[in-house]
Write a protein that holds these residues in place. Structure first.
Motif, PDB file in Angstrom:
ATOM      1  N   ALA A  15     -30.879 -25.070 -64.696  1.00 53.34           N
ATOM      2  CA  ALA A  15     -29.724 -25.979 -64.690  1.00 53.34           C
ATOM      3  C   ALA A  15     -29.855 -26.934 -63.516  1.00 53.34           C
ATOM      4  CB  ALA A  15     -28.417 -25.198 -64.587  1.00 53.34           C
ATOM      5  N   ILE A  16     -29.698 -28.229 -63.775  1.00 51.26           N
ATOM      6  CA  ILE A  16     -29.735 -29.243 -62.717  1.00 51.26           C
ATOM      7  C   ILE A  16     -28.302 -29.573 -62.328  1.00 51.26           C
ATOM      8  CG2 ILE A  16     -30.568 -31.534 -62.077  1.00 51.26           C
ATOM      9  CD1 ILE A  16     -32.577 -31.368 -64.347  1.00 51.26           C
ATOM     10  N   VAL A  17     -27.949 -29.326 -61.078  1.00 50.00           N
ATOM     11  CA  VAL A  17     -26.566 -29.526 -60.628  1.00 50.00           C
ATOM     12  C   VAL A  17     -26.568 -30.375 -59.357  1.00 50.00           C
ATOM     13  CG1 VAL A  17     -25.755 -27.368 -61.642  1.00 50.00           C
ATOM     14  CG2 VAL A  17     -26.587 -27.375 -59.283  1.00 50.00           C
ATOM     15  N   GLY A  18     -25.399 -30.916 -59.048  1.00 50.20           N
ATOM     16  CA  GLY A  18     -25.255 -31.736 -57.848  1.00 50.20           C
ATOM     17  C   GLY A  18     -24.078 -32.677 -57.984  1.00 50.20           C
ATOM     18  N   THR A  21     -19.681 -27.122 -65.711  1.00 53.39           N
ATOM     19  CA  THR A  21     -20.898 -27.060 -64.902  1.00 53.39           C
ATOM     20  C   THR A  21     -21.084 -25.667 -64.305  1.00 53.39           C
ATOM     21  OG1 THR A  21     -20.788 -29.410 -64.360  1.00 53.39           O
ATOM     22  CG2 THR A  21     -22.066 -28.022 -62.889  1.00 53.39           C
ATOM     23  N   GLU A  22     -19.992 -25.069 -63.823  1.00 57.43           N
ATOM     24  CA  GLU A  22     -20.083 -23.712 -63.270  1.00 57.43           C
ATOM     25  C   GLU A  22     -20.505 -22.713 -64.343  1.00 57.43           C
ATOM     26  OE1 GLU A  22     -16.285 -22.992 -61.527  1.00 57.43           O
ATOM     27  OE2 GLU A  22     -16.729 -24.127 -59.692  1.00 57.43           O
ATOM     28  N   ARG A  23     -20.086 -22.960 -65.582  1.00 55.18           N
ATOM     29  CA  ARG A  23     -20.505 -22.090 -66.689  1.00 55.18           C
ATOM     30  C   ARG A  23     -22.003 -22.214 -66.920  1.00 55.18           C
ATOM     31  NH1 ARG A  23     -20.474 -23.053 -72.291  1.00 55.18           N
ATOM     32  NH2 ARG A  23     -20.440 -21.152 -73.529  1.00 55.18           N
ATOM     33  N   ALA A  24     -22.535 -23.435 -66.794  1.00 56.70           N
ATOM     34  CA  ALA A  24     -23.982 -23.633 -66.955  1.00 56.70           C
ATOM     35  C   ALA A  24     -24.748 -22.909 -65.859  1.00 56.70           C
ATOM     36  CB  ALA A  24     -24.307 -25.119 -66.940  1.00 56.70           C
ATOM     37  N   VAL A  25     -24.198 -22.897 -64.648  1.00 57.99           N
ATOM     38  CA  VAL A  25     -24.848 -22.190 -63.530  1.00 57.99           C
ATOM     39  C   VAL A  25     -24.944 -20.704 -63.837  1.00 57.99           C
ATOM     40  CG1 VAL A  25     -24.577 -21.532 -61.115  1.00 57.99           C
ATOM     41  CG2 VAL A  25     -24.174 -23.897 -61.812  1.00 57.99           C
ATOM     42  N   GLU A  26     -23.894 -20.153 -64.427  1.00 54.27           N
ATOM     43  CA  GLU A  26     -23.899 -18.722 -64.753  1.00 54.27           C
ATOM     44  C   GLU A  26     -24.864 -18.419 -65.899  1.00 54.27           C
ATOM     45  OE1 GLU A  26     -19.817 -18.040 -65.580  1.00 54.27           O
ATOM     46  OE2 GLU A  26     -19.191 -18.130 -63.463  1.00 54.27           O
ATOM     47  N   MET A  27     -25.040 -19.369 -66.826  1.00 53.19           N
ATOM     48  CA  MET A  27     -25.946 -19.172 -67.964  1.00 53.19           C
ATOM     49  C   MET A  27     -27.408 -19.255 -67.544  1.00 53.19           C
ATOM     50  SD  MET A  27     -24.012 -21.655 -70.703  1.00 53.19           S
ATOM     51  CE  MET A  27     -25.595 -22.056 -71.445  1.00 53.19           C
ATOM     52  N   ALA A  28     -27.730 -20.069 -66.539  1.00 50.41           N
ATOM     53  CA  ALA A  28     -29.122 -20.391 -66.214  1.00 50.41           C
ATOM     54  C   ALA A  28     -29.792 -19.282 -65.406  1.00 50.41           C
ATOM     55  CB  ALA A  28     -29.175 -21.702 -65.437  1.00 50.41           C
ATOM     56  N   ASP A  29     -31.121 -19.237 -65.506  1.00 50.43           N
ATOM     57  CA  ASP A  29     -31.913 -18.303 -64.697  1.00 50.43           C
ATOM     58  C   ASP A  29     -32.103 -18.832 -63.277  1.00 50.43           C
ATOM     59  OD1 ASP A  29     -32.597 -16.365 -66.832  1.00 50.43           O
ATOM     60  OD2 ASP A  29     -33.604 -18.096 -67.699  1.00 50.43           O
ATOM     61  N   ALA A  30     -32.089 -20.154 -63.120  1.00 51.89           N
ATOM     62  CA  ALA A  30     -32.221 -20.768 -61.795  1.00 51.89           C
ATOM     63  C   ALA A  30     -31.497 -22.105 -61.804  1.00 51.89           C
ATOM     64  CB  ALA A  30     -33.696 -20.956 -61.433  1.00 51.89           C
ATOM     65  N   CYS A  31     -31.129 -22.548 -60.596  1.00 52.44           N
ATOM     66  CA  CYS A  31     -30.443 -23.837 -60.454  1.00 52.44           C
ATOM     67  C   CYS A  31     -31.242 -24.741 -59.535  1.00 52.44           C
ATOM     68  CB  CYS A  31     -29.044 -23.644 -59.871  1.00 52.44           C
ATOM     69  SG  CYS A  31     -27.898 -22.884 -61.001  1.00 52.44           S
ATOM     70  N   ARG A  58     -23.187 -18.052 -53.972  1.00 56.25           N
ATOM     71  CA  ARG A  58     -22.451 -16.918 -54.521  1.00 56.25           C
ATOM     72  C   ARG A  58     -22.688 -16.756 -56.019  1.00 56.25           C
ATOM     73  NH1 ARG A  58     -18.212 -19.318 -51.497  1.00 56.25           N
ATOM     74  NH2 ARG A  58     -17.208 -19.954 -53.445  1.00 56.25           N
ATOM     75  N   LYS A  59     -22.895 -17.855 -56.731  1.00 53.23           N
ATOM     76  CA  LYS A  59     -22.963 -17.797 -58.194  1.00 53.23           C
ATOM     77  C   LYS A  59     -24.372 -17.616 -58.738  1.00 53.23           C
ATOM     78  CE  LYS A  59     -18.797 -20.231 -59.653  1.00 53.23           C
ATOM     79  NZ  LYS A  59     -18.341 -19.144 -60.548  1.00 53.23           N
ATOM     80  N   SER A  60     -25.389 -18.094 -58.055  1.00 49.42           N
ATOM     81  CA  SER A  60     -26.745 -18.064 -58.593  1.00 49.42           C
ATOM     82  C   SER A  60     -27.703 -17.401 -57.616  1.00 49.42           C
ATOM     83  CB  SER A  60     -27.223 -19.488 -58.909  1.00 49.42           C
ATOM     84  OG  SER A  60     -28.535 -19.465 -59.408  1.00 49.42           O
ATOM     85  N   ALA A  61     -28.532 -16.494 -58.165  1.00 47.45           N
ATOM     86  CA  ALA A  61     -29.500 -15.800 -57.307  1.00 47.45           C
ATOM     87  C   ALA A  61     -30.653 -16.717 -56.934  1.00 47.45           C
ATOM     88  CB  ALA A  61     -30.026 -14.563 -58.033  1.00 47.45           C
TER      89      ALA A  61
END
Length: 490
Positions: free
Chosen positions: A6-9, A76-86, A109-112
């Motif tokens: 997931a690409i976030v920003g 967007t936060e839902r996509a972060v939880e779905m993805a393996d990496a951000c 906190r949300k993505s490893a």
């Protein structure tokens, strides 16, 4: 399962530009204006030998309420939880802003797995922001330029161990089928069966209509989850988002498109891009669902959209949404059918169904209508059947004789499907009036059960079969001249 990134920003840091570069297509809309992306868009990415799924997300906003920005942030936060990496992107030219620090803390906190990318780092203008990125505490930043393709090797080096840890399946080097893999000229004379949708080649459906007709709400109800951004505001959707799903045993890829307003009202460049993206989805779709608002159906723009789908040669289904709030359903339905036949004669017989995207009522009828429209769109008629039909049509109503010359229709054959296309060989095809062409098209619909689907009927001349037409006139023989007898042609 494929590895998902997931690409976030923040808005306008270049997420959609990088998404387009990774998928190798201009799928996501890109503009200098911040906040262009609103929905989640998925694509099959290629980076070196790696193959994975990439998600383009809306720009992270600080709003947490039920406003449009707040709903975009939740998606967007839902996509972060779905993805393996951000991949958390910042603007290297702007440096690290307070909002970047807030979002970096949320991602911890949300993505490893969080990868930090400093975009727009080309040249000296981005050096300061790249150095500042270390202060976010997310590891070594990657200097990127999504627009110019710089830093892709460094991104590959970081992603490779993550993708390989997910499984070898994500790294298979195979050419993925394009999302808009629709062969509208697919045709095989020997094959009279309808190509049924498969998981590899699902049926492609575009949902189109005016703003606020309920397109995104309808697709969310079909998917069984809030996958697309919805709300009371008109014009929320901007990108033409495609989503695969199984519709009660029928593999489907459905396109949500931006609402199409009258051309005179479209002033902003971004809306023009959105409408163009929607029109592209119509061109690549197989079935087009024209969604109307039950309160104001068959507005001028609705008619234009339906006519566009017919001219593009797509199977058309007309769905009337918000039927749950209609009080006088029987009277309204009768009025809708009369208006449909009167205002869209070119789609005579096309399915008209009433649905409620909010409650889900009528979606079973919508599926049946879509499947039937698709079947008719793929229909093939044998040449023998066509010519028996043509003989009957000529006996019932012979073609006119302009200038005293009878137009002869010799035989007909089907040359393509998707949509059905026919050729009739005849004399003087340019003199055949439009009224007789419509008579034949309507006869095809009735005789071979092809209601509503676009029919392409072409007429070709065979040339004059008179063997003496271009033959030179023979000279009279000397004997006939001596005897004074006229030649046979004199």
């Amino acid at each position: 399962m494929s590895f998902t990134l997931a690409i976030v920003g923040r808005p306008n840091v270049g997420k959609s530009t990088l998404f387009n570069r990774l998928v190798g297509k201009r799928l996501a809309l890109v503009d200098d204006q911040p906040g262009v992306t609103r929905d989640l868009r998925e694509g099959e990415a290629r980076l070196g030998e790696l193959r994975f799924t990439v998600i383009d997300t809306a720009g992270l906003e600080e709003a947490t309420d039920e406003s449009l920005q707040g709903r975009m942030r939740k998606l967007t936060e839902r996509a972060v939880e779905m993805a393996d990496a951000c991949l958390f992107m910042i603007d290297a030219r702007a440096g690290v802003l307070p909002a970047d620090e807030i979002f970096a803390d949320i991602l911890r906190r949300k993505s490893a797995q969080v990868i930090l990318g400093a975009n727009k780092a080309e040249g000296r203008a981005g050096e300061g922001g790249y150095v500042e990125a270390w202060s976010l505490g997310l590891g070594d930043p990657i200097a990127l330029s999504a627009e110019h393709g710089e830093g892709m090797f460094d991104l590959l080096q970081v992603l490779r161990p993550l993708v390989e840890a997910k499984g070898a399946e994500a790294a298979i080097i195979e050419e993925a089928a394009p999302e808009t893999d629709v062969d509208v000229n697919e045709d095989d004379e020997a094959d009279t069966s309808v190509r049924m949708p498969t998981a590899d080649r699902p049926m492609q459906i575009a949902v189109v209509g005016r703003p606020n007709a309920g397109k995104s709400t309808l697709i969310n109800k079909l998917l069984g989850e809030d996958r697309l951004l919805t709300g009371p505001e008109a014009g929320i959707t901007r990108d033409a988002i495609s989503l695969p799903f199984d519709w009660e045993g029928m593999p489907v890829r459905i396109f949500d498109t931006a609402g199409m307003r009258k051309k005179a009202k479209v002033q902003e460049k971004l809306e023009r891009l959105s409408v163009a993206d929607g029109l592209r989805a119509v061109k690549f779709a197989e079935v087009v669902v024209v969604l109307l608002d039950a309160a104001i159906p068959f507005e001028q723009q609705d008619l234009r959209i339906a006519d566009l789908a017919e001219r593009e040669g797509r199977a058309v289904v007309v769905a009337v949404n918000k039927w749950d709030v209609e009080d006088h359903k029987q009277e309204k339905l009768k009025e809708l059918k009369e208006s449909f036949e009167r205002l869209l004669p070119q789609l005579r017989g096309a399915p008209l169904v009433t649905v409620s995207a909010k409650t889900g009522r009528g979606l079973d009828r919508l599926r049946e209508a879509v499947e039937r429209a698709y079947t008719v769109w793929n229909r093939r008629v044998t040449t023998a059947q066509l010519n028996r039909w043509l003989t009957g049509m000529l006996e019932s109503h012979p073609p006119p004789a302009p200038g005293g010359r009878r137009i002869r229709l010799r035989y007909a054959t089907q040359v393509k499907t998707r949509p059905p296309g026919f050729v009739v060989m005849c004399s003087y095809p340019d003199k055949l009036p439009e009224s007789y062409k419509r008579y034949l098209v309507n006869g095809l619909r009735d005789a071979f059960d092809m209601p509503g689907t676009p029919i392409r009927l072409h007429f070709r001349g065979q040339g004059d079969k008179n063997p003496y037409k271009d033959r030179k006139k023979s000279k009279p023989s000397r004997l006939r001249k001596h005897l004074g007898k006229p030649s046979p042609k004199e």
